[in-house]
Design a protein around this motif. Structure first.
Motif, mmCIF file in Angstrom:
data_model
loop_
_atom_site.group_PDB
_atom_site.id
_atom_site.type_symbol
_atom_site.label_atom_id
_atom_site.label_comp_id
_atom_site.label_asym_id
_atom_site.label_seq_id
_atom_site.Cartn_x
_atom_site.Cartn_y
_atom_site.Cartn_z
ATOM 1 N N HIS A 91 0.825 -1.215 0.000
ATOM 2 C CA HIS A 91 0.000 0.000 0.000
ATOM 3 C C HIS A 91 0.856 1.261 0.000
ATOM 4 O O HIS A 91 0.378 2.350 -0.332
ATOM 5 N N ARG A 92 2.148 1.138 0.357
ATOM 6 C CA ARG A 92 3.098 2.251 0.316
ATOM 7 C C ARG A 92 4.221 1.975 -0.677
ATOM 8 O O ARG A 92 5.298 2.547 -0.565
ATOM 9 N N LYS A 93 3.966 1.083 -1.636
ATOM 10 C CA LYS A 93 5.000 0.650 -2.585
ATOM 11 C C LYS A 93 6.254 0.206 -1.845
ATOM 12 O O LYS A 93 7.381 0.439 -2.258
ATOM 13 N N ALA A 125 5.941 -3.622 -6.849
ATOM 14 C CA ALA A 125 6.978 -2.613 -6.634
ATOM 15 C C ALA A 125 8.110 -3.243 -5.843
ATOM 16 O O ALA A 125 7.880 -4.179 -5.070
ATOM 17 N N PHE A 126 9.304 -2.738 -6.040
ATOM 18 C CA PHE A 126 10.427 -3.207 -5.228
ATOM 19 C C PHE A 126 10.454 -2.427 -3.919
ATOM 20 O O PHE A 126 10.160 -2.960 -2.860
ATOM 21 N N ALA A 162 12.685 5.238 1.794
ATOM 22 C CA ALA A 162 12.271 5.401 3.184
ATOM 23 C C ALA A 162 10.910 6.079 3.240
ATOM 24 O O ALA A 162 10.613 6.982 2.448
ATOM 25 N N ASP A 163 10.078 5.641 4.166
ATOM 26 C CA ASP A 163 8.742 6.206 4.311
ATOM 27 C C ASP A 163 8.842 7.539 5.052
ATOM 28 O O ASP A 163 9.185 7.578 6.240
ATOM 29 N N VAL A 222 13.782 -7.016 -9.041
ATOM 30 C CA VAL A 222 13.148 -5.699 -9.053
ATOM 31 C C VAL A 222 12.042 -5.620 -10.094
ATOM 32 O O VAL A 222 12.280 -5.809 -11.289
ATOM 33 N N THR A 223 10.848 -5.341 -9.620
ATOM 34 C CA THR A 223 9.736 -4.966 -10.488
ATOM 35 C C THR A 223 9.232 -3.614 -9.995
ATOM 36 O O THR A 223 9.289 -3.307 -8.807
#
Length: 288
Positions: A25-27, A62-63, A67-68, A103-104
């Motif tokens: 939800h936050r990649k 997503a990979f 940092a959030d 990595v996608t």
């Protein structure tokens, strides 16, 4: 910390452990809980002798989006958080097993540097990369200032860091920042094949080679030669060297285990070395 912040999948039959960043939800942005989980999971993989290769990937297409920072500025001093980032980067860099980033989607900021900290990078055409830090009013972290110049040279490293450009997978591969670009439908099987080859290698020798290459970028030739000589001594103390010669002579694939070649008779019950006594060379030949 939530138990599912990092998903662990250990295939006992192959010796491959997969760490999946699990905040789709936050990649897969790295918050405090995920930083801690990642640090602990990397340390655990390095201590588990059953693990012969490690894959890092992300959930939900997503990979890692870095940092959030969604919570905004914090009251605590940033050095505390940077200490956690440093622990993650060093633990990943010093792992004795080969590491592969799969990595996608997006891999930006600390997320891209997490991928670059792995030994090999497999990307799909959907992958997008950016040293996004300057867009956030920040400078490089998670080892980017050390990794980038060694991978692409100083001038290209400055381009990536100062302009914060977004690269697609092929552009990243051209700059030697991606090892392979593989279609989405094939990336899992391709990564599995790479890991099979790594797991099939001699674990002690692979660890020695990885450490030599990591250390060699900072050393003189004299230092590198001394380290290579030391490493070969370690390799010849394993059964893998003898197994490789035997497999070559018998025209078969070798079976590497990383086990010690010195027979137990050369150590006492406490594991302390003791004098081998007469005839030890013949016993060594028989042990092999």
């Amino acid at each position: 910390m939530s138990d599912d912040e990092v998903l662990l999948s250990h295939d006992d039959g192959r010796g491959v452990r997969t760490l999946t960043l699990n905040r789709p939800h936050r990649k897969n942005a790295l918050d405090d809980a995920l930083w801690r989980a990642l640090r602990d999971a990397l340390a655990a993989a390095g201590e588990d002798r059953e693990v012969r290769a490690l894959v890092i990937t992300g959930a939900g297409g997503a990979f890692c989006s870095g940092a959030d920072i969604s919570g905004g500025p914090r009251a605590e001093h940033p050095t505390y958080r940077m200490r956690m980032l440093s622990d993650v980067a060093l633990t990943l860099h010093e792992l004795p097993v080969p590491t592969v980033a799969k990595v996608t989607g997006v891999a930006v900021g600390a997320g891209w540097n997490l991928a670059l900290g792995c030994d090999l990078v497999v990307a799909t055409p959907s992958a997008r990369f950016s040293q996004i830090f300057t867009r956030r009013g920040l400078s490089l972290d998670l080892g980017g200032s050390w990794l980038l110049p060694r991978l692409v040279g100083l001038q290209q490293a400055k381009r990536l860091a100062l302009l914060a450009e977004t690269l697609d997978a092929e552009q990243a591969r051209t700059l030697n920042l991606v090892t392979w670009v593989v279609p989405e439908s094939e990336v899992d099987a391709f990564t599995d094949g790479v890991c099979d080859r790594l797991v099939g290698g001699p674990p002690v020798a692979l660890a020695q080679s990885k450490a030599l290459l990591n250390e060699g970028v900072d050393r003189t030739l004299r230092d590198a030669l001394a380290n290579e000589a030391r490493a070969q001594g370690v390799n010849f103390a394993t059964r893998d060297a003898t197994e490789a010669f035997a497999a070559f002579a018998q025209r078969r694939d070798p079976h590497f285990t990383g086990t010690w070649a010195v027979p137990p008779s050369l150590t006492d019950m406490n594991g302390s070395a003791r004098s081998p006594g007469p005839g030890h060379e013949e016993r060594l030949r028989q042990a092999d």
